[in-house]
Motif scaffolding. Structure first.
Motif, PDB file in Angstrom:
ATOM      1  N   SER A  80       0.988   1.549 -47.653  1.00  0.00           N
ATOM      2  CA  SER A  80       1.981   2.340 -46.938  1.00  0.00           C
ATOM      3  C   SER A  80       1.694   3.820 -47.134  1.00  0.00           C
ATOM      4  N   ARG A  81       2.240   4.637 -46.244  1.00  0.00           N
ATOM      5  CA  ARG A  81       2.160   6.093 -46.426  1.00  0.00           C
ATOM      6  C   ARG A  81       3.101   6.559 -47.526  1.00  0.00           C
ATOM      7  N   PHE A  82       4.115   5.768 -47.802  1.00  0.00           N
ATOM      8  CA  PHE A  82       5.113   6.114 -48.807  1.00  0.00           C
ATOM      9  C   PHE A  82       4.770   5.400 -50.102  1.00  0.00           C
ATOM     10  N   LYS A  83       4.439   6.168 -51.125  1.00  0.00           N
ATOM     11  CA  LYS A  83       3.956   5.605 -52.382  1.00  0.00           C
ATOM     12  C   LYS A  83       4.750   6.140 -53.567  1.00  0.00           C
ATOM     13  N   SER A  84       4.712   5.395 -54.647  1.00  0.00           N
ATOM     14  CA  SER A  84       5.226   5.856 -55.933  1.00  0.00           C
ATOM     15  C   SER A  84       4.061   5.859 -56.905  1.00  0.00           C
ATOM     16  N   VAL A  85       3.936   6.953 -57.641  1.00  0.00           N
ATOM     17  CA  VAL A  85       2.831   7.121 -58.576  1.00  0.00           C
ATOM     18  C   VAL A  85       3.411   7.305 -59.977  1.00  0.00           C
ATOM     19  N   ARG A  86       2.939   6.480 -60.898  1.00  0.00           N
ATOM     20  CA  ARG A  86       3.352   6.594 -62.296  1.00  0.00           C
ATOM     21  C   ARG A  86       2.413   7.578 -62.991  1.00  0.00           C
ATOM     22  N   ILE A  87       3.007   8.501 -63.741  1.00  0.00           N
ATOM     23  CA  ILE A  87       2.222   9.510 -64.456  1.00  0.00           C
ATOM     24  C   ILE A  87       2.545   9.378 -65.939  1.00  0.00           C
ATOM     25  N   ASP A  88       1.539   9.039 -66.726  1.00  0.00           N
ATOM     26  CA  ASP A  88       1.704   8.889 -68.169  1.00  0.00           C
ATOM     27  C   ASP A  88       1.294  10.169 -68.890  1.00  0.00           C
ATOM     28  N   GLY A  89       1.879  10.400 -70.060  1.00  0.00           N
ATOM     29  CA  GLY A  89       1.452  11.512 -70.900  1.00  0.00           C
ATOM     30  C   GLY A  89       2.014  12.870 -70.527  1.00  0.00           C
ATOM     31  N   THR A  90       3.125  12.897 -69.812  1.00  0.00           N
ATOM     32  CA  THR A  90       3.753  14.174 -69.456  1.00  0.00           C
ATOM     33  C   THR A  90       5.265  13.983 -69.415  1.00  0.00           C
ATOM     34  N   THR A  91       5.968  15.070 -69.224  1.00  0.00           N
ATOM     35  CA  THR A  91       7.434  14.991 -69.156  1.00  0.00           C
ATOM     36  C   THR A  91       7.910  15.341 -67.751  1.00  0.00           C
ATOM     37  N   LEU A  92       9.131  14.978 -67.478  1.00  0.00           N
ATOM     38  CA  LEU A  92       9.737  15.286 -66.188  1.00  0.00           C
ATOM     39  C   LEU A  92       9.786  16.793 -65.960  1.00  0.00           C
ATOM     40  N   ASP A  93      10.225  17.541 -66.955  1.00  0.00           N
ATOM     41  CA  ASP A  93      10.308  18.996 -66.810  1.00  0.00           C
ATOM     42  C   ASP A  93       8.940  19.635 -66.585  1.00  0.00           C
ATOM     43  N   GLU A  94       7.919  19.126 -67.254  1.00  0.00           N
ATOM     44  CA  GLU A  94       6.566  19.660 -67.081  1.00  0.00           C
ATOM     45  C   GLU A  94       6.061  19.391 -65.662  1.00  0.00           C
ATOM     46  N   MET A  95       6.326  18.207 -65.128  1.00  0.00           N
ATOM     47  CA  MET A  95       5.888  17.881 -63.771  1.00  0.00           C
ATOM     48  C   MET A  95       6.621  18.735 -62.737  1.00  0.00           C
ATOM     49  N   ILE A  96       7.910  18.962 -62.932  1.00  0.00           N
ATOM     50  CA  ILE A  96       8.667  19.821 -62.025  1.00  0.00           C
ATOM     51  C   ILE A  96       8.056  21.221 -62.012  1.00  0.00           C
ATOM     52  N   ARG A  97       7.741  21.736 -63.179  1.00  0.00           N
ATOM     53  CA  ARG A  97       7.148  23.075 -63.291  1.00  0.00           C
ATOM     54  C   ARG A  97       5.796  23.135 -62.581  1.00  0.00           C
ATOM     55  N   ARG A  98       4.944  22.151 -62.829  1.00  0.00           N
ATOM     56  CA  ARG A  98       3.605  22.158 -62.221  1.00  0.00           C
ATOM     57  C   ARG A  98       3.675  22.031 -60.695  1.00  0.00           C
ATOM     58  N   ILE A  99       4.527  21.156 -60.208  1.00  0.00           N
ATOM     59  CA  ILE A  99       4.636  20.970 -58.757  1.00  0.00           C
ATOM     60  C   ILE A  99       5.225  22.214 -58.110  1.00  0.00           C
ATOM     61  N   ASP A 100       6.270  22.779 -58.716  1.00  0.00           N
ATOM     62  CA  ASP A 100       6.853  24.003 -58.172  1.00  0.00           C
ATOM     63  C   ASP A 100       5.821  25.126 -58.079  1.00  0.00           C
ATOM     64  N   GLU A 101       4.963  25.254 -59.107  1.00  0.00           N
ATOM     65  CA  GLU A 101       3.907  26.274 -59.081  1.00  0.00           C
ATOM     66  C   GLU A 101       2.972  26.078 -57.903  1.00  0.00           C
ATOM     67  N   ARG A 102       2.602  24.824 -57.649  1.00  0.00           N
ATOM     68  CA  ARG A 102       1.647  24.523 -56.575  1.00  0.00           C
ATOM     69  C   ARG A 102       2.264  24.670 -55.193  1.00  0.00           C
ATOM     70  N   LEU A 103       3.570  24.434 -55.093  1.00  0.00           N
ATOM     71  CA  LEU A 103       4.234  24.497 -53.781  1.00  0.00           C
ATOM     72  C   LEU A 103       4.691  25.901 -53.416  1.00  0.00           C
ATOM     73  N   GLU A 104       4.634  26.817 -54.366  1.00  0.00           N
ATOM     74  CA  GLU A 104       5.076  28.176 -54.107  1.00  0.00           C
ATOM     75  C   GLU A 104       4.300  28.755 -52.921  1.00  0.00           C
ATOM     76  N   GLY A 105       5.039  29.193 -51.909  1.00  0.00           N
ATOM     77  CA  GLY A 105       4.419  29.786 -50.734  1.00  0.00           C
ATOM     78  C   GLY A 105       4.117  28.799 -49.617  1.00  0.00           C
ATOM     79  N   LEU A 106       4.262  27.494 -49.883  1.00  0.00           N
ATOM     80  CA  LEU A 106       4.042  26.497 -48.829  1.00  0.00           C
ATOM     81  C   LEU A 106       5.347  26.265 -48.071  1.00  0.00           C
ATOM     82  N   PRO A 107       5.240  25.794 -46.810  1.00  0.00           N
ATOM     83  CA  PRO A 107       6.469  25.517 -46.009  1.00  0.00           C
ATOM     84  C   PRO A 107       7.242  24.337 -46.559  1.00  0.00           C
TER      85      PRO A 107
END
Length: 107
Positions: A80-107
């Motif tokens: 499917s185009r809609f997927k769930s990905v499990r990420i080991d070895g990190t925290t929820l807050d760390e992932m939010i921070r990393r994704i927000d950094e990468r999305l900065e400036g995108l629509p």
């Protein structure tokens, strides 16, 4: 609504990321956040054939989010185009921070 809504924690401390994949794209990487579906949009150049797009999704997420590819496992939506990905070895807050950094400036 922000990327926090596409992420959740598991009981064993891993993070689940809900994504929407655009296979066979001319661009590759994070393309933004779909507020209607609460999913991170990921584009890959690979075709959705024989698991090529799934492998590309893992590679793109690992590269863009600076993670070890072995820490990423597609847990649902293999065909499917809609997927769930499990990420080991990190925290929820760390992932939010990393994704927000990468999305900065995108629509």
């Amino acid at each position: 609504m922000g990327v926090r809504f596409c992420l959740s924690s598991t009981l064993d401390g891993s993070v689940i990321l809900d994504i929407e994949v655009q296979p066979n794209s001319t661009k590759q990487g994070l393309m933004g956040f779909n507020r209607w579906r609460s999913r991170l949009r990921v584009a890959v150049r690979a075709e959705a054939k024989d698991g090529q797009a799934n492998r590309a999704v893992v590679h793109v997420l690992a590269t863009v989010l600076r993670l070890d590819a072995a820490a990423l496992i597609i847990t649902s939506g293999h065909r499917s185009r809609f997927k769930s990905v499990r990420i080991d070895g990190t925290t929820l807050d760390e992932m939010i921070r990393r994704i927000d950094e990468r999305l900065e400036g995108l629509p």
